[in-house]
Enzyme design. Structure first.
Site, mmCIF file in Angstrom:
data_model
loop_
_atom_site.group_PDB
_atom_site.id
_atom_site.type_symbol
_atom_site.label_atom_id
_atom_site.label_comp_id
_atom_site.label_asym_id
_atom_site.label_seq_id
_atom_site.Cartn_x
_atom_site.Cartn_y
_atom_site.Cartn_z
ATOM 1 N N LYS A 93 3.100 -7.346 18.459
ATOM 2 C CA LYS A 93 4.567 -7.262 18.492
ATOM 3 C C LYS A 93 5.135 -7.893 19.749
ATOM 4 C CE LYS A 93 4.581 -2.482 16.984
ATOM 5 N NZ LYS A 93 3.409 -1.984 17.720
ATOM 6 N N LYS A 138 -3.698 -5.780 28.564
ATOM 7 C CA LYS A 138 -2.245 -5.649 28.702
ATOM 8 C C LYS A 138 -1.802 -5.762 30.149
ATOM 9 C CE LYS A 138 -0.979 -3.471 24.442
ATOM 10 N NZ LYS A 138 -0.313 -2.421 23.721
ATOM 11 N N LYS A 146 -5.057 -11.399 19.356
ATOM 12 C CA LYS A 146 -4.571 -10.468 18.325
ATOM 13 C C LYS A 146 -3.096 -10.723 18.020
ATOM 14 C CE LYS A 146 -3.337 -6.132 19.103
ATOM 15 N NZ LYS A 146 -3.132 -4.689 19.157
#
Ligand code: AQP
Length: 336
Positions: free
Chosen positions: A201, A115, A198
């Site tokens: 959202k 991230k 992956k």
């Protein structure tokens, strides 16, 4: 005599629209646990702000995740549903765990690396200590079972390390060992545009995911547009090792139809993607359509949703407060 029920805790971040990944990897698997376990499901808004959220959007997304849980079959009469920020034990215990966890442990967390990317100096401190808050979410209830997608396995191992170190530092047997529950045929749903990433959202590409707010036409369109290859489908999943996008779609089909992935492969052996995608689009619409429609109906009932979250928070607080008091005593915080 009532039989003892194991306590389950899990959560979803209101950091965007719920995805098919959240549904197949997590929420759907929670439904069946409600009768056999004591279940606590949380909209983890404290986690969501580890990356910046627009305040009004965060409020809406919090209700939307609650609506998604209920529309998927989480029953507020059987499970506690609440948003994390309403129960202060989460943040308080997370601070204590910040002092238990070691920097070296957090440095190994792959989710932070993914991230934060190349700009880790600019990532929030919250994103770095996210796993400590996750440990607090679970252990504030002394929960023992945590149903999650495969991406959360490493964080749950850290939760076990934190619980063990706390127990050993203070010479107590207070926090239980936590078990991840990772099940279904789609424990890691991948992006529809890139089978190695992956489904998430926060992926900037809308076509990379199916949102639980997408209507039937959009769901079918996204499946039709999903990236694939030109080879026919093989007889077994093992033969799809180097074909990430194809493997992902087979796993999604298997999960949505409650079948083994190998069985789905065998059924489509030798066929191209046109037939398979047509059937997958139909199946997706059939399974997800009623959920997305119920979610959108619930979103027009804000007072109802807020009532569920308020009552859930009261019940969660009743469980967590006494546990936190004991933690204070163990740590040596004076309660004059
Ligand atoms: N792609 C996925 N496949 C299977 N399970 C998944 N989960 C998330 N994505 C997938 C599971 O959903 C639960 C809630 O996840 P989360 O919202 O707390 O955070 P996340 O894992 O970081 O999910 P996202 O969608 O990728 O959110 P953003 O983009 O905000 O970071 C967890 O049990 C997770 O395993």
């Amino acid at each position: 005599m009532t039989a003892f029920k194991q306590r389950v805790f899990s959560g979803v971040q209101p950091s965007g629209n719920l995805t098919l990944g959240n549904y197949l990897g997590a929420i759907r698997n929670w439904v069946s646990l409600q009768d056999s376990h004591e279940t606590i499901f949380c909209v983890v808004d404290l986690h969501a702000i580890t990356t910046w959220q627009e305040p009004d959007t965060l409020r809406d997304a919090t209700r939307e995740v609650a609506a998604g849980m209920i529309a998927s079959g989480i029953d507020p009469k059987k499970s506690i549903i609440f948003n994390q920020s309403q129960v202060s034990a989460h943040a308080e215990l997370a601070w204590i765990f910040n002092c238990v966890a070691r920097m070296g442990w957090l440095n190994r967390m792959t989710q932070f690396k993914e991230k934060a990317g190349k700009h880790k100096e600019r990532a929030s401190v919250g994103l770095y200590v996210y796993p400590d808050l996750m440990a607090a979410d679970i252990l504030a209830y002394q929960a023992t079972h945590v149903p999650v997608g495969a991406d959360q396995k490493q964080h749950l191992e850290l939760t076990r390390d934190i619980a063990q170190k706390f127990n050993s530092d203070y010479g107590v047997d207070f926090f239980p060992e936590v078990e991840p529950l990772i099940f279904g045929e789609a424990t890691r749903v991948m992006s529809l545009r890139d089978g190695t990433a992956k489904m998430s959202k926060s992926d900037p590409s809308e076509n990379s995911r199916i949102n639980l707010t997408d209507d039937r036409d959009l769901i079918a369109k996204k499946i039709r547009k999903a990236r694939t290859d030109s080879e026919p489908l093989p007889a077994s999943l093992d033969d799809l090792e180097d074909r990430a996008e194809a493997k992902n779609l087979i796993n999604i089909f298997a999960a949505l139809s409650d079948q083994k992935a190998d069985k789905v492969c065998a059924e489509y052996e030798g066929k191209g993607f046109a037939d398979f995608k047509r059937d997958l689009a139909e199946l997706s619409v059939e399974v997800l359509g009623p959920i997305t429609e119920e979610m959108s109906r619930l979103m027009s009932e804000k007072t109802y949703l807020d009532g569920i979250l308020r009552e859930g928070a009261e019940n969660a607080d009743k469980l967590a407060s006494p546990i936190l008091k004991q933690v204070h005593d163990i740590v040596g915080f004076l309660r004059p």
